[in-house]
Write a protein that holds these residues in place. Structure first.
Motif, PDB file in Angstrom:
ATOM      1  N   LEU A  80      33.976  49.407  31.685  1.00 26.99           N
ATOM      2  CA  LEU A  80      34.712  48.202  32.056  1.00 26.99           C
ATOM      3  C   LEU A  80      36.167  48.591  32.237  1.00 26.99           C
ATOM      4  N   GLY A  84      40.830  48.940  39.685  1.00 23.68           N
ATOM      5  CA  GLY A  84      39.827  48.869  40.730  1.00 23.68           C
ATOM      6  C   GLY A  84      39.867  50.047  41.677  1.00 23.68           C
ATOM      7  N   MET A 101      32.121  48.325  36.018  1.00 26.94           N
ATOM      8  CA  MET A 101      32.464  46.950  36.362  1.00 26.94           C
ATOM      9  C   MET A 101      33.966  46.748  36.241  1.00 26.94           C
ATOM     10  N   THR A 102      34.547  46.079  37.241  1.00 30.77           N
ATOM     11  CA  THR A 102      35.980  45.812  37.246  1.00 30.77           C
ATOM     12  C   THR A 102      36.254  44.392  36.746  1.00 30.77           C
ATOM     13  N   LYS A 103      37.175  44.270  35.811  1.00 26.95           N
ATOM     14  CA  LYS A 103      37.571  42.952  35.300  1.00 26.95           C
ATOM     15  C   LYS A 103      38.445  42.243  36.338  1.00 26.95           C
ATOM     16  N   PRO A 104      38.343  40.910  36.439  1.00 25.26           N
ATOM     17  CA  PRO A 104      37.399  40.059  35.713  1.00 25.26           C
ATOM     18  C   PRO A 104      36.022  40.078  36.382  1.00 25.26           C
ATOM     19  N   PHE A 105      34.981  39.838  35.612  1.00 26.14           N
ATOM     20  CA  PHE A 105      33.622  39.823  36.155  1.00 26.14           C
ATOM     21  C   PHE A 105      32.904  38.577  35.641  1.00 26.14           C
ATOM     22  N   GLY A 106      31.878  38.179  36.350  1.00 25.53           N
ATOM     23  CA  GLY A 106      31.119  36.995  35.968  1.00 25.53           C
ATOM     24  C   GLY A 106      30.027  37.308  34.968  1.00 25.53           C
ATOM     25  N   GLU A 109      26.782  38.566  36.631  1.00 26.03           N
ATOM     26  CA  GLU A 109      26.857  39.954  37.078  1.00 26.03           C
ATOM     27  C   GLU A 109      26.694  40.902  35.895  1.00 26.03           C
ATOM     28  N   LEU A 110      27.335  40.588  34.779  1.00 20.93           N
ATOM     29  CA  LEU A 110      27.209  41.418  33.586  1.00 20.93           C
ATOM     30  C   LEU A 110      25.757  41.499  33.137  1.00 20.93           C
ATOM     31  N   ARG A 113      23.635  43.627  35.543  1.00 20.13           N
ATOM     32  CA  ARG A 113      23.886  45.069  35.452  1.00 20.13           C
ATOM     33  C   ARG A 113      23.328  45.659  34.158  1.00 20.13           C
TER      34      ARG A 113
END
Length: 234
Positions: A80, A84, A101-106, A109-110, A113
Motif C-alpha cells: 500500500l 503512484g 494498491m495506491t491510496k486512496p482505494f475503495g 477493490e481491497l 485484490r
C-alpha cells in the motif's frame, strides 16, 4: 475461506479501516503500527497474506518485504502506498511483492485484490501437494507424461518437455475439471516474483497442446475458458 492476515500501517485510521473491512469478511487480522513491529510479529503466526504500507517509521515496507522474502518465498505480499509513480511499483514487484494498491482505494477493490491473492496462493499450495501425488508417468489427455525423463508420448511420437511445460502438465493433471485462472497459473509456474503478461502463459499452453493434443487447433484436453483461463478435461 478464512485467512490469517498481517497488516503493517502507521496511519491509525487506515489501519483500523483495513482491520474492520477484512474482519468483516471473516479473516483473522493482526495489525502493526510500523515495519519493525510487523517483522517481529511475522514469525509468531503462520500468515496467509501480508499487507505492507511502504512509508513507515523504523522500517519501510520495502525492507520488511525483503526480510520476509529471504525466509518465505510463498506468502503473498500486498503493498500500500500514497505514491503512484511507476518506479515504486517496479521496485516493490522486484522485491517480491504480488500486488500494489495506491491510496486512496475503495473497500471493494481491497477485498477483490485480497481474495485474488489468497486464491492464487491456495492454488499454488494445492498444486504442490497434488503434483507430489502424481505417479512418475501420468496421463494428460491421450498422452503419457514421464516426469523423470521430461518427455511426453502421444501414439508413437515422443517429444521433450521444458521445465515450465512439465509444471503446466502437472498442474492440469492434478486439477481435472477445474477452471484455473491465468493469474493463478502464472503464479504457480513462474513464481510470485514474475513480472510479465498472460501472453507468456498462453504461448506455453499452445506449445504443450502441440505435444499432447491430436489436433492442437481443436483441443479436447486443455480447454480455453474465455476471459478466465484453462480447464483440463481428462
Amino acid at each position: 475461506m478464512k485467512a490469517k492476515i498481517l497488516i503493517a500501517e502507521d496511519d491509525p485510521n487506515i489501519r483500523l479501516g483495513l482491520m474492520t473491512t477484512l474482519e468483516s469478511e471473516g479473516h483473522d487480522v493482526t495489525a502493526a503500527g510500523d515495519g519493525a513491529q510487523a517483522l517481529k510479529l511475522y514469525p509468531q503466526g503462520k500468515y496467509d497474506l501480508v499487507i505492507l504500507d511502504i512509508m513507515m517509521p523504523k522500517m519501510s515496507g520495502y525492507d520488511v518485504c525483503r526480510e520476509i522474502r529471504a525466509k518465505d518465498a510463498r506468502v503473498p505480499v500486498l503493498f500500500l502506498s500514497a505514491k503512484g509513480e511507476e518506479i515504486d511499483k517496479v521496485v516493490g514487484l522486484k522485491l517480491g511483492a504480488d500486488d500494489y494498491m495506491t491510496k486512496p482505494f475503495g473497500v471493494h477493490e481491497l477485498i477483490a485484490r485480497v481474495e485474488a491473492l489468497l486464491r492464487r496462493a491456495r492454488l499454488d499450495s494445492a498444486t504442490v501437494d497434488a503434483a507430489a501425488d502424481l505417479p512418475a508417468v501420468f496421463k494428460l489427455g491421450d498422452a503419457l507424461v514421464d516426469r523423470k525423463k521430461f518427455t511426453v508420448t502421444l501414439g508413437k511420437n515422443e517429444e521433450s518437455l521444458t521445465a515450465r511445460e512439465m509444471k503446466l502438465a502437472e498442474i492440469f493433471a492434478a486439477h481435472p475439471g477445474e477452471v484455473l485462472a491465468r493469474d493463478a497459473l502464472l503464479n504457480a509456474v513462474w513464481g510470485v516474483e514474475y513480472y510479465g503478461t498472460t501472453r507468456t502463459l498462453d504461448q506455453h499452453v499452445a506449445q504443450l497442446r502441440k505435444k499432447v493434443e491430436r489436433k492442437p487447433d481443436e483441443p479436447v484436453a486443455i480447454i480455453t475458458v474465455h476471459g478466465v483461463g484453462y480447464r483440463y478435461e481428462p
